[in-house]
Every structure is written in structure tokens, then in C-alpha cells.
Design a protein around this motif. Structure first.
Motif: not given
Length: 86
Positions: A19-42
Motif C-alpha cells: 500500500l505504501l509504495f503502490n506496488v502493482r497499483g494496489t492503491v489505485d485498485k483500492a480506491v476504484a473498489r471503494r468508489n464502486a462499492v459506494r456507487a452500488v450502495t447508493g
């Protein structure tokens, strides 16, 4: 017990580094997953505020990864000590 603490500490260090060094886009995937979950919940609850992207961006996940990475040796060292004494 010592081996368990040691393994959990090593896993925490690996996960925190990812997470700290964004290995293989881990942070980007986590942000996209969080926004997708928020959209589905909304959509399910008809709450339009949840359809907007989260204000917690990549900085939040990097901060979390940094804290986990720095604090994980506090599990590794006691786990190694306990494992050596047993």
C-alpha cells in the motif's frame, strides 16, 4: 503463539509495503473498489450522495499502509523472541 505473531507481522509488513509504495497499483485498485462499492450502495438505497466519489483518495490508503508497515515490526520481534524461547 510466537510463530503466529511472527508470521502476522511479516504479512503486515508486506501488505503495508504494497500500500505504501503502490506496488502493482494496489492503491489505485483500492480506491476504484471503494468508489464502486459506494456507487452500488447508493443505487440500492437511492442515496445520491453515495454516488459521488469518496473524498478519501489514494493518500488515505498510502497513509494506512505506512502506519501498518511501521508498526508491524512490533509483532515480528516479540514473535521471534517467543518462538526462540519455546
Amino acid at each position: 503463539m510466537g510463530i503466529t505473531l511472527f508470521v502476522l507481522g511479516l504479512a503486515g509488513m508486506a501488505w503495508g509495503a504494497m500500500l505504501l509504495f503502490n506496488v502493482r497499483g494496489t492503491v489505485d485498485k483500492a480506491v476504484a473498489r471503494r468508489n464502486a462499492v459506494r456507487a452500488v450502495t447508493g443505487a440500492r438505497t437511492l442515496n445520491m450522495r453515495l454516488a459521488e466519489p469518496s473524498r478519501l483518495g489514494p493518500w488515505f490508503f498510502r497513509l494506512t499502509g505506512g502506519i501498518i508497515f511501521v508498526c508491524s515490526p512490533s509483532l515480528v520481534l516479540p514473535g521471534l523472541t517467543i518462538a526462540m524461547l519455546e
